[in-house]
Design a protein around this motif. Sequence first.
Motif, PDB file in Angstrom:
ATOM      1  N   ALA A 119      60.458  47.884  58.842  1.00  0.00           N
ATOM      2  CA  ALA A 119      60.427  46.424  58.784  1.00  0.00           C
ATOM      3  C   ALA A 119      59.691  45.932  57.536  1.00  0.00           C
ATOM      4  O   ALA A 119      60.079  44.926  56.933  1.00  0.00           O
ATOM      5  CB  ALA A 119      59.778  45.866  60.046  1.00  0.00           C
ATOM      6  N   ILE A 120      58.628  46.636  57.151  1.00  0.00           N
ATOM      7  CA  ILE A 120      57.917  46.280  55.920  1.00  0.00           C
ATOM      8  C   ILE A 120      58.862  46.403  54.729  1.00  0.00           C
ATOM      9  O   ILE A 120      58.921  45.528  53.852  1.00  0.00           O
ATOM     10  CB  ILE A 120      56.684  47.175  55.727  1.00  0.00           C
ATOM     11  N   ALA A 131      53.424  41.179  57.398  1.00  0.00           N
ATOM     12  CA  ALA A 131      52.059  41.146  57.941  1.00  0.00           C
ATOM     13  C   ALA A 131      52.013  41.729  59.343  1.00  0.00           C
ATOM     14  O   ALA A 131      51.139  42.549  59.664  1.00  0.00           O
ATOM     15  CB  ALA A 131      51.537  39.717  57.926  1.00  0.00           C
ATOM     16  N   ASN A 132      52.949  41.312  60.197  1.00  0.00           N
ATOM     17  CA  ASN A 132      52.962  41.811  61.581  1.00  0.00           C
ATOM     18  C   ASN A 132      53.262  43.304  61.635  1.00  0.00           C
ATOM     19  O   ASN A 132      52.656  44.051  62.422  1.00  0.00           O
ATOM     20  CB  ASN A 132      53.990  41.045  62.405  1.00  0.00           C
ATOM     21  N   SER A 133      54.191  43.752  60.817  1.00  0.00           N
ATOM     22  CA  SER A 133      54.574  45.165  60.824  1.00  0.00           C
ATOM     23  C   SER A 133      53.465  46.038  60.264  1.00  0.00           C
ATOM     24  O   SER A 133      53.230  47.154  60.759  1.00  0.00           O
ATOM     25  CB  SER A 133      55.866  45.362  60.021  1.00  0.00           C
ATOM     26  N   ALA A 134      52.769  45.549  59.237  1.00  0.00           N
ATOM     27  CA  ALA A 134      51.647  46.302  58.676  1.00  0.00           C
ATOM     28  C   ALA A 134      50.535  46.446  59.714  1.00  0.00           C
ATOM     29  O   ALA A 134      49.907  47.511  59.831  1.00  0.00           O
ATOM     30  CB  ALA A 134      51.121  45.608  57.426  1.00  0.00           C
ATOM     31  N   LYS A 135      50.305  45.386  60.498  1.00  0.00           N
ATOM     32  CA  LYS A 135      49.302  45.449  61.560  1.00  0.00           C
ATOM     33  C   LYS A 135      49.699  46.477  62.607  1.00  0.00           C
ATOM     34  O   LYS A 135      48.868  47.287  63.054  1.00  0.00           O
ATOM     35  CB  LYS A 135      49.140  44.073  62.206  1.00  0.00           C
ATOM     36  N   GLN A 136      50.962  46.480  63.014  1.00  0.00           N
ATOM     37  CA  GLN A 136      51.426  47.455  63.990  1.00  0.00           C
ATOM     38  C   GLN A 136      51.249  48.884  63.476  1.00  0.00           C
ATOM     39  O   GLN A 136      50.760  49.758  64.203  1.00  0.00           O
ATOM     40  CB  GLN A 136      52.907  47.215  64.311  1.00  0.00           C
TER      41      GLN A 136
END
Length: 224
Positions: A30-31, A55-60
């Motif tokens: 996704a990133i 941002a969300n995918s990097a956090k995951q």
Amino acid sequence: MADIIELKATDLAAMLCSRVCHDLINPVGAIGNGLEVLGDPTQTAMAEGAQELIANSAKQARNKLEFARLAYGASSTAGTDFDTRECERVARLLFEIEKSDLDWQVPLILLPKHKAKLFMNMLLIATMAVPRGGLVTAKIDGAAGEEVFTLVSTSDPEKRQKTLMPSGVEELLFGNPEGGVDARGIQPFYTGILARMTDMELKIGVEDGVFTFSATPKPAEQAA
């Protein structure tokens, strides 16, 4: 009782690596997709959504890596004991990206490394019992060296969701899955290995919509 399957160290390592890769492939992919959108001058209208996706995918990805480092790897914790404050930190990172909530009822103690890994892997299995959300309670009771681990998962009754027994987990935990072991089932199989290494007896079940998973020290004569 069927014989326990014994894996070569190289096979165990390969399957655990495959499990980590499986957990990371979606957020990392996704990133990449988000970066492609940002790099395409014809997709400027989607830039804000792409930045949020990245941002969300990097956090995951980060949170899953933190959990895997402690649950499967050597981690950077000094010595042979893990502080349960570090376990809590990593557990809360996991629950930031899970649909369920965490009730952490663990005292501030030092746990031998393999026991800490066992507890964290049990926690991961407890989240599988409430895949659409609910509450996971994590508890450790007992004196040093005689700790009892208890994980309890319940779904949200207002959403009419069922609490599940994760598919195939029981056989994998006890080391005798009928179809053998592959990368898909290696995490619960590894949990069983940790339990046997630490002389802990596992019990798992679902009753009246409540999933309970416990590990208790074996009697000294049985452990011997």
